[in-house]
Motif scaffolding. Structure first.
Motif, PDB file in Angstrom:
ATOM      1  N   ARG A 124      38.252  40.702  37.995  1.00  0.00           N
ATOM      2  CA  ARG A 124      39.630  40.796  38.108  1.00  0.00           C
ATOM      3  C   ARG A 124      40.372  39.491  38.393  1.00  0.00           C
ATOM      4  O   ARG A 124      39.905  38.632  39.067  1.00  0.00           O
ATOM      5  CB  ARG A 124      40.246  41.867  39.155  1.00  0.00           C
ATOM      6  CG  ARG A 124      39.558  43.243  38.432  1.00  0.00           C
ATOM      7  CD  ARG A 124      40.139  43.580  37.229  1.00  0.00           C
ATOM      8  NE  ARG A 124      39.694  44.923  36.691  1.00  0.00           N
ATOM      9  CZ  ARG A 124      40.423  46.152  36.858  1.00  0.00           C
ATOM     10  NH1 ARG A 124      41.647  46.016  37.123  1.00  0.00           N
ATOM     11  NH2 ARG A 124      39.958  47.145  36.264  1.00  0.00           N
TER      12      ARG A 124
ATOM     13  N   ASN B  17      43.555  38.355  39.271  1.00  0.00           N
ATOM     14  CA  ASN B  17      44.882  38.399  40.098  1.00  0.00           C
ATOM     15  C   ASN B  17      44.512  39.130  41.429  1.00  0.00           C
ATOM     16  O   ASN B  17      45.463  39.661  41.789  1.00  0.00           O
ATOM     17  CB  ASN B  17      45.960  39.119  39.287  1.00  0.00           C
ATOM     18  CG  ASN B  17      47.260  38.455  39.817  1.00  0.00           C
ATOM     19  OD1 ASN B  17      47.292  37.365  39.987  1.00  0.00           O
ATOM     20  ND2 ASN B  17      48.494  39.225  39.637  1.00  0.00           N
TER      21      ASN B  17
ATOM     22  N   ASN C 241      44.177  49.640  36.687  1.00  0.00           N
ATOM     23  CA  ASN C 241      44.858  48.387  37.029  1.00  0.00           C
ATOM     24  C   ASN C 241      44.275  47.779  38.382  1.00  0.00           C
ATOM     25  O   ASN C 241      43.507  48.828  39.113  1.00  0.00           O
ATOM     26  CB  ASN C 241      46.489  48.432  37.175  1.00  0.00           C
ATOM     27  CG  ASN C 241      46.704  49.379  38.295  1.00  0.00           C
ATOM     28  OD1 ASN C 241      46.279  49.641  39.210  1.00  0.00           O
ATOM     29  ND2 ASN C 241      48.045  49.946  37.970  1.00  0.00           N
ATOM     30  N   ASP C 242      44.552  46.725  38.853  1.00  0.00           N
ATOM     31  CA  ASP C 242      43.763  46.173  40.012  1.00  0.00           C
ATOM     32  C   ASP C 242      44.191  46.978  41.468  1.00  0.00           C
ATOM     33  O   ASP C 242      43.302  47.309  42.019  1.00  0.00           O
ATOM     34  CB  ASP C 242      44.501  44.810  40.542  1.00  0.00           C
ATOM     35  CG  ASP C 242      44.084  43.799  39.303  1.00  0.00           C
ATOM     36  OD1 ASP C 242      43.356  44.147  38.545  1.00  0.00           O
ATOM     37  OD2 ASP C 242      44.625  42.586  39.404  1.00  0.00           O
TER      38      ASP C 242
ATOM     39  N   ALA D 251      36.372  43.933  43.335  1.00  0.00           N
ATOM     40  CA  ALA D 251      37.529  43.707  42.348  1.00  0.00           C
ATOM     41  C   ALA D 251      37.283  42.286  41.551  1.00  0.00           C
ATOM     42  O   ALA D 251      37.461  42.106  40.595  1.00  0.00           O
ATOM     43  CB  ALA D 251      38.830  44.194  42.567  1.00  0.00           C
ATOM     44  N   GLU D 252      37.480  41.231  42.686  1.00  0.00           N
ATOM     45  CA  GLU D 252      37.454  39.882  42.249  1.00  0.00           C
ATOM     46  C   GLU D 252      36.092  39.421  41.666  1.00  0.00           C
ATOM     47  O   GLU D 252      36.091  38.772  40.406  1.00  0.00           O
ATOM     48  CB  GLU D 252      38.120  39.151  43.262  1.00  0.00           C
ATOM     49  CG  GLU D 252      37.891  37.525  42.929  1.00  0.00           C
ATOM     50  CD  GLU D 252      38.508  36.696  43.941  1.00  0.00           C
ATOM     51  OE1 GLU D 252      38.690  35.370  43.629  1.00  0.00           O
ATOM     52  OE2 GLU D 252      39.241  37.283  44.935  1.00  0.00           O
TER      53      GLU D 252
ATOM     54  N   GLN E 159      37.164  50.389  34.536  1.00  0.00           N
ATOM     55  CA  GLN E 159      37.509  49.724  33.584  1.00  0.00           C
ATOM     56  C   GLN E 159      39.143  49.972  32.958  1.00  0.00           C
ATOM     57  O   GLN E 159      39.648  48.905  32.473  1.00  0.00           O
ATOM     58  CB  GLN E 159      36.668  49.737  32.329  1.00  0.00           C
ATOM     59  CG  GLN E 159      35.181  49.448  32.549  1.00  0.00           C
ATOM     60  CD  GLN E 159      34.004  49.836  31.445  1.00  0.00           C
ATOM     61  OE1 GLN E 159      34.735  50.288  30.584  1.00  0.00           O
ATOM     62  NE2 GLN E 159      32.849  49.462  31.631  1.00  0.00           N
TER      63      GLN E 159
ATOM     64  N   SER F  27      43.208  35.072  41.524  1.00  0.00           N
ATOM     65  CA  SER F  27      41.830  34.841  41.738  1.00  0.00           C
ATOM     66  C   SER F  27      41.225  33.606  41.494  1.00  0.00           C
ATOM     67  O   SER F  27      40.478  32.988  42.549  1.00  0.00           O
ATOM     68  CB  SER F  27      41.102  36.004  40.836  1.00  0.00           C
ATOM     69  OG  SER F  27      41.317  37.307  41.142  1.00  0.00           O
TER      70      SER F  27
END
Length: 199
Positions: free
Chosen positions: A145, A147, A116-117, A139-140, A113, A186
């Motif tokens: 997320r 980006n 960063n990505d 992540a997506e 949480q 994304s």
């Protein structure tokens, strides 16, 4: 369902006339469903290098045998039992190893949480059996997320080539698109997936 708003779609449409056409054609799109990271990782490992249809069958067998994907329930089954659902020995070992590592505290997905990505992707790539593409998909589609734009994603690459009429797609051209759509890459990827899937 992870809902993307009009703001994100307006933003990517304004950046690129091709994307504007895709948004007009496909309309409003939502992302994946926010799910438990451990469960998503297990399903991702099951599905690696398989068609969606085959992956769904094997995933269904494992879920039937295990129940909910939790480290505790996975560890109640042996590698041989997990393998018996139709996957390779290596995948079965990865899944059982992940369950053991999570219970031992080696991985704590709550920490994602505050990352960063790229930190999220690198953290997940420490797990045996998880490469960059799998980490980016988690992540997506699991963490929501906004980006993520995965160069390792064949469906995304094919969608970009189809939409723009490119015969080839260099890393440089891909990166230009990523920067153009940032911070909502994304969302843009969903439209490229959609055009790739369209017959």
């Amino acid at each position: 369902m992870i809902e993307y708003g009009i703001t994100e779609m307006d933003y990517i449409s304004a950046k690129d006339p091709v994307m504007k056409e895709l948004v007009a054609h496909f309309g409003h799109m939502g992302g994946g469903e926010r799910k438990d990271v451990f469960a998503s990782l297990v399903s991702s490992i099951v599905g690696q290098m398989l068609s969606n249809k085959v992956a769904d069958v094997i995933d269904g067998r494992l879920r039937q045998m295990v129940g909910d994907y939790t480290p505790e329930l996975i560890l109640q089954k042996s590698v041989e039992e997990i393998k018996g659902c139709g996957m390779s020995q290596r995948k079965a070992e990865y899944i059982r190893g992940l369950a053991a590592d999570v219970l031992d505290g080696k991985y704590d997905f709550i920490l994602l949480q505050d990352m960063n990505d790229e930190e999220v992707v690198k953290y997940l790539m420490q797990i045996r059996g998880v490469g960059r593409w799998t980490a980016e998909m988690i992540a997506e589609f699991t963490l929501g997320r906004l980006n993520i734009f995965s160069f390792d994603d064949v469906a995304l690459q094919n969608g970009i080539k189809k939409a723009h009429g490119y015969k080839t797609l260099s890393k440089q051209r891909f990166e230009r698109l990523r920067k153009k759509y940032s911070p909502f890459a994304s969302v843009a990827s969903l439209y490229y997936y959609a055009i790739n899937d369209e017959k």
